[in-house]
Design a protein around this motif. Structure first.
Motif, PDB file in Angstrom:
ATOM      1  N   LEU A  75       0.973  -1.159  -0.012  1.00 54.28           N
ATOM      2  CA  LEU A  75       0.080  -0.114  -0.043  1.00 54.28           C
ATOM      3  C   LEU A  75       0.894   1.185   0.105  1.00 54.28           C
ATOM      4  CD1 LEU A  75      -2.445   1.617   0.388  1.00 54.28           C
ATOM      5  CD2 LEU A  75      -2.420   1.154   2.691  1.00 54.28           C
ATOM      6  N   TYR A  76       0.695   1.896  -0.894  1.00 49.75           N
ATOM      7  CA  TYR A  76       1.292   3.333  -1.083  1.00 49.75           C
ATOM      8  C   TYR A  76       0.482   4.497  -0.798  1.00 49.75           C
ATOM      9  CZ  TYR A  76       4.886   6.752  -3.043  1.00 49.75           C
ATOM     10  OH  TYR A  76       5.678   7.766  -3.062  1.00 49.75           O
ATOM     11  N   VAL A  77       0.717   5.329   0.241  1.00 46.82           N
ATOM     12  CA  VAL A  77       0.036   6.389   0.626  1.00 46.82           C
ATOM     13  C   VAL A  77       0.420   7.683   0.299  1.00 46.82           C
ATOM     14  CG1 VAL A  77      -1.389   7.394   2.792  1.00 46.82           C
ATOM     15  CG2 VAL A  77      -1.109   4.916   2.665  1.00 46.82           C
ATOM     16  N   GLY A  79      -4.147   9.556   0.691  1.00 54.35           N
ATOM     17  CA  GLY A  79      -3.853  10.195   1.864  1.00 54.35           C
ATOM     18  C   GLY A  79      -5.038  11.177   2.493  1.00 54.35           C
ATOM     19  N   GLY A  80      -6.161  10.883   1.678  1.00 62.17           N
ATOM     20  CA  GLY A  80      -7.092  11.772   2.330  1.00 62.17           C
ATOM     21  C   GLY A  80      -7.519  13.089   1.247  1.00 62.17           C
ATOM     22  N   VAL A  81      -7.017  13.249   0.223  1.00 59.31           N
ATOM     23  CA  VAL A  81      -7.170  14.225  -0.643  1.00 59.31           C
ATOM     24  C   VAL A  81      -8.256  14.134  -1.387  1.00 59.31           C
ATOM     25  CG1 VAL A  81      -6.410  15.603  -2.660  1.00 59.31           C
ATOM     26  CG2 VAL A  81      -4.567  14.751  -1.083  1.00 59.31           C
ATOM     27  N   GLU A  82      -8.798  13.085  -1.863  1.00 53.60           N
ATOM     28  CA  GLU A  82      -9.887  12.827  -2.600  1.00 53.60           C
ATOM     29  C   GLU A  82     -10.779  11.391  -1.965  1.00 53.60           C
ATOM     30  OE1 GLU A  82     -10.047  12.802  -6.545  1.00 53.60           O
ATOM     31  OE2 GLU A  82      -8.741  14.950  -6.598  1.00 53.60           O
ATOM     32  N   GLN A  83      -9.472  10.567  -1.375  1.00 54.94           N
ATOM     33  CA  GLN A  83     -10.264   9.155  -1.118  1.00 54.94           C
ATOM     34  C   GLN A  83     -10.491   9.313   0.671  1.00 54.94           C
ATOM     35  OE1 GLN A  83      -6.707   7.103  -2.484  1.00 54.94           O
ATOM     36  NE2 GLN A  83      -8.193   5.996  -3.745  1.00 54.94           N
TER      37      GLN A  83
END
Length: 111
Positions: free
Chosen positions: A17-19, A45-49
């Motif tokens: 997994l690459y975050v 990293g939470g930008v869109e996901q």
């Protein structure tokens, strides 16, 4: 310390997994991992996901990589706490360069 030639690294089917990182690098990173007999999944990293999706992905991962300069502190903290909870190895990367990724992948095969 010399780097193992990329062709000699065998991830033995591990899911990496690459975050975070840069979106334009994801396809290349996927290819790097798959050429080394691994599976690859990316979370931004939470930008869109959502961060909930991160927990689901991390639970399945065999190892997590994240570039510290290209992911939020919140995401880094979440990755570290989830990795500790699931006993999943993680590698913070000092750069997004090929050398840093190759060294991280190599370290996963020697542990």
């Amino acid at each position: 310390m010399p780097i193992t030639p990329p062709s000699a690294i065998d991830l033995s089917g591990r899911l990496i997994l690459y975050v975070g990182g840069r979106h334009q690098h994801v396809a290349h990173l996927r290819r790097m991992v798959e050429e080394r007999n691994g599976a690859f999944v990316h979370h931004d990293g939470g930008v869109e996901q959502s961060m909930a999706k991160l927990a689901n992905q991390l639970e399945r991962a065999d190892a997590v990589l994240f570039p510290v300069g290209c992911v939020s502190h919140q995401a880094q903290s979440k990755v570290k706490s989830l990795c500790r909870r699931f006993d999943t190895p993680f590698k913070p990367l000092r750069s997004t360069g090929i050398d840093a990724i190759t060294r991280a992948l190599e370290s996963l095969t020697t542990n």
